[in-house]
Design an enzyme around this catalytic site. Sequence first.
Site, PDB file in Angstrom:
ATOM      1  N   TYR A 164     -88.321  72.919  67.084  1.00 52.35           N
ATOM      2  CA  TYR A 164     -87.212  73.868  67.119  1.00 52.35           C
ATOM      3  C   TYR A 164     -87.390  74.945  66.070  1.00 52.35           C
ATOM      4  O   TYR A 164     -88.238  74.830  65.179  1.00 52.35           O
ATOM      5  CB  TYR A 164     -85.881  73.134  66.923  1.00 52.35           C
ATOM      6  CG  TYR A 164     -85.592  72.678  65.503  1.00 52.35           C
ATOM      7  CD1 TYR A 164     -86.281  71.624  64.926  1.00 52.35           C
ATOM      8  CD2 TYR A 164     -84.616  73.326  64.726  1.00 52.35           C
ATOM      9  CE1 TYR A 164     -86.007  71.219  63.625  1.00 52.35           C
ATOM     10  CE2 TYR A 164     -84.340  72.919  63.427  1.00 52.35           C
ATOM     11  CZ  TYR A 164     -85.041  71.867  62.883  1.00 52.35           C
ATOM     12  OH  TYR A 164     -84.780  71.466  61.594  1.00 52.35           O
ATOM     13  N   ARG A 190     -94.496  80.174  63.090  1.00 60.21           N
ATOM     14  CA  ARG A 190     -94.359  78.746  62.760  1.00 60.21           C
ATOM     15  C   ARG A 190     -94.161  77.914  64.028  1.00 60.21           C
ATOM     16  O   ARG A 190     -94.696  76.806  64.147  1.00 60.21           O
ATOM     17  CB  ARG A 190     -93.196  78.537  61.787  1.00 60.21           C
ATOM     18  CG  ARG A 190     -93.092  77.091  61.310  1.00 60.21           C
ATOM     19  CD  ARG A 190     -92.064  76.932  60.217  1.00 60.21           C
ATOM     20  NE  ARG A 190     -90.732  77.258  60.674  1.00 60.21           N
ATOM     21  CZ  ARG A 190     -89.671  77.379  59.864  1.00 60.21           C
ATOM     22  NH1 ARG A 190     -89.795  77.202  58.572  1.00 60.21           N
ATOM     23  NH2 ARG A 190     -88.488  77.676  60.361  1.00 60.21           N
ATOM     24  N   ARG A 225     -90.207  57.380  81.448  1.00 54.36           N
ATOM     25  CA  ARG A 225     -90.445  57.011  80.048  1.00 54.36           C
ATOM     26  C   ARG A 225     -91.806  56.339  79.873  1.00 54.36           C
ATOM     27  O   ARG A 225     -92.045  55.249  80.385  1.00 54.36           O
ATOM     28  CB  ARG A 225     -89.333  56.096  79.534  1.00 54.36           C
ATOM     29  CG  ARG A 225     -89.454  55.823  78.029  1.00 54.36           C
ATOM     30  CD  ARG A 225     -88.270  55.046  77.496  1.00 54.36           C
ATOM     31  NE  ARG A 225     -88.371  54.864  76.046  1.00 54.36           N
ATOM     32  CZ  ARG A 225     -89.092  53.891  75.457  1.00 54.36           C
ATOM     33  NH1 ARG A 225     -89.757  53.009  76.185  1.00 54.36           N
ATOM     34  NH2 ARG A 225     -89.140  53.810  74.143  1.00 54.36           N
ATOM     35  N   LYS A 282     -92.072  71.547  62.503  1.00 53.88           N
ATOM     36  CA  LYS A 282     -90.610  71.618  62.600  1.00 53.88           C
ATOM     37  C   LYS A 282     -90.153  70.830  63.829  1.00 53.88           C
ATOM     38  O   LYS A 282     -89.780  71.390  64.864  1.00 53.88           O
ATOM     39  CB  LYS A 282     -90.128  73.078  62.646  1.00 53.88           C
ATOM     40  CG  LYS A 282     -88.658  73.209  62.258  1.00 53.88           C
ATOM     41  CD  LYS A 282     -88.314  74.605  61.826  1.00 53.88           C
ATOM     42  CE  LYS A 282     -86.836  74.848  61.624  1.00 53.88           C
ATOM     43  NZ  LYS A 282     -86.181  74.011  60.627  1.00 53.88           N
ATOM     44  N   GLU A 296     -88.187  68.314  49.107  1.00 49.89           N
ATOM     45  CA  GLU A 296     -87.393  69.494  49.492  1.00 49.89           C
ATOM     46  C   GLU A 296     -85.997  69.016  49.861  1.00 49.89           C
ATOM     47  O   GLU A 296     -85.694  67.826  49.766  1.00 49.89           O
ATOM     48  CB  GLU A 296     -88.051  70.218  50.673  1.00 49.89           C
ATOM     49  CG  GLU A 296     -88.168  69.339  51.906  1.00 49.89           C
ATOM     50  CD  GLU A 296     -88.911  69.973  53.070  1.00 49.89           C
ATOM     51  OE1 GLU A 296     -88.791  71.189  53.271  1.00 49.89           O
ATOM     52  OE2 GLU A 296     -89.602  69.236  53.780  1.00 49.89           O
ATOM     53  N   LEU A 306     -91.703  71.364  54.808  1.00 40.50           N
ATOM     54  CA  LEU A 306     -91.731  72.423  55.808  1.00 40.50           C
ATOM     55  C   LEU A 306     -92.000  73.759  55.111  1.00 40.50           C
ATOM     56  O   LEU A 306     -91.411  74.037  54.063  1.00 40.50           O
ATOM     57  CB  LEU A 306     -90.383  72.503  56.538  1.00 40.50           C
ATOM     58  CG  LEU A 306     -90.357  73.536  57.663  1.00 40.50           C
ATOM     59  CD1 LEU A 306     -91.119  73.026  58.886  1.00 40.50           C
ATOM     60  CD2 LEU A 306     -88.939  73.894  58.051  1.00 40.50           C
TER      61      LEU A 306
HETATM   62  N1  PDD Z   1     -83.751  73.969  58.369  1.00 41.95           N
HETATM   63  N2  PDD Z   1     -87.070  72.379  54.847  1.00 41.95           N
HETATM   64  C1  PDD Z   1     -86.481  71.721  55.856  1.00 41.95           C
HETATM   65  C2  PDD Z   1     -86.672  70.250  55.934  1.00 41.95           C
HETATM   66  C3  PDD Z   1     -85.706  72.414  56.818  1.00 41.95           C
HETATM   67  O1  PDD Z   1     -85.143  71.742  57.822  1.00 41.95           O
HETATM   68  C4  PDD Z   1     -85.543  73.810  56.674  1.00 41.95           C
HETATM   69  C5  PDD Z   1     -84.755  74.629  57.649  1.00 41.95           C
HETATM   70  C6  PDD Z   1     -86.176  74.464  55.599  1.00 41.95           C
HETATM   71  C7  PDD Z   1     -86.083  75.960  55.385  1.00 41.95           C
HETATM   72  O2  PDD Z   1     -86.819  76.655  56.343  1.00 41.95           O
HETATM   73  P1  PDD Z   1     -86.394  78.137  56.793  1.00 41.95           P
HETATM   74  O3  PDD Z   1     -86.329  78.944  55.568  1.00 41.95           O
HETATM   75  O4  PDD Z   1     -87.476  78.542  57.713  1.00 41.95           O
HETATM   76  O5  PDD Z   1     -85.042  78.018  57.476  1.00 41.95           O
HETATM   77  C8  PDD Z   1     -86.933  73.715  54.722  1.00 41.95           C
HETATM   78  C9  PDD Z   1     -83.013  74.662  59.398  1.00 41.95           C
HETATM   79  C10 PDD Z   1     -82.256  75.856  58.887  1.00 41.95           C
HETATM   80  C11 PDD Z   1     -82.145  73.671  60.134  1.00 41.95           C
HETATM   81  O6  PDD Z   1     -82.666  72.606  60.451  1.00 41.95           O
HETATM   82  O7  PDD Z   1     -80.967  73.966  60.418  1.00 41.95           O
END
Ligand code: PDD
Length: 286
Positions: free
Chosen positions: A33, A52, A100, A147, A179, A203
Amino acid sequence: MGRIVYVNGEYVPEEDGKISIFDRGFLFADGVYEVTAVVNSRLIDYAPHLERLARSLRELKMEWPCTESELRAMHEELIARNGITEGWVYMQITRGAADRDFKFPKGVKPSLVGFTQVKGLLENPDAVTGVKVCTVPDIRWARRDIKSVSLLAPVLGKQMAYEQGCFEGWMMEDGVITEGTSSNAYIVKDGVIITRELSNSILAGVTRRVLFALAAEKGVKIEERAFTPEEAYAADEAFLTSASNFVLPIVEIDGKRIGGGQPGPVGRRLRELFLDAVREQAGLLI
Ligand code: PDD
């Protein structure tokens, strides 16, 4: 009024958006996503999000459900149909619907869904006060650079943080912070920004990448390395970044006040720099 959402080629009222119970996103979390911010009805940093996404798909040997231009058109159509001025577009691609079976299905078209969410991004009360975070265990899989929609560990981590009155959980592994559950994590010491280096452990945030470029332009020093919670408690400042919060100052970590409990000058300046870049992309600066 309900939203108009996108499901596999069609724009439908949200209550009519249906996905098969055999969809591999539902059965195996076999999908990826992106969340892209929208300001003044314009997509922010779409190109690095697309880059990405392409990488996530490649790493998982997943096919594209459509062309790149069709994907962009879907984002823009969702913004237009829902009259979104500020918020974000969520899009998800899964390996499709099939009986499945753990192995990749053959000849199955990937699923693509998209929807919008409204949120004030330029004006955010959390940015004025700063937010609290607490450390939670990082129990995720080994490929956090992808992601993936496999988000159970972040869901548990965020809930754990929320139950302690915190906005975000900073995930810990081997004694250091990886993170946030849905954001990247930073501390500031003696004017230097410290944040974990890119690897399979975190990420590669788009906001992180854009912020790095802005910081470099302004001569702000960044040190890419892991840091411990103790280092964080003793930091001058802390902040997080994500597409849904841009740059957000942190004023408390595990109940310990950071920088006197107020958003610090470095975090505030970086947020302003970031917002200026956003305003420029959004056509809000003349
Ligand atoms: N999340 N690290 C993780 C684990 C994340 O899920 C996200 C983003 C980030 C920051 O990435 P970016 O700057 O590209 O949004 C770092 C999104 C916003 C979400 O899952 O809603």
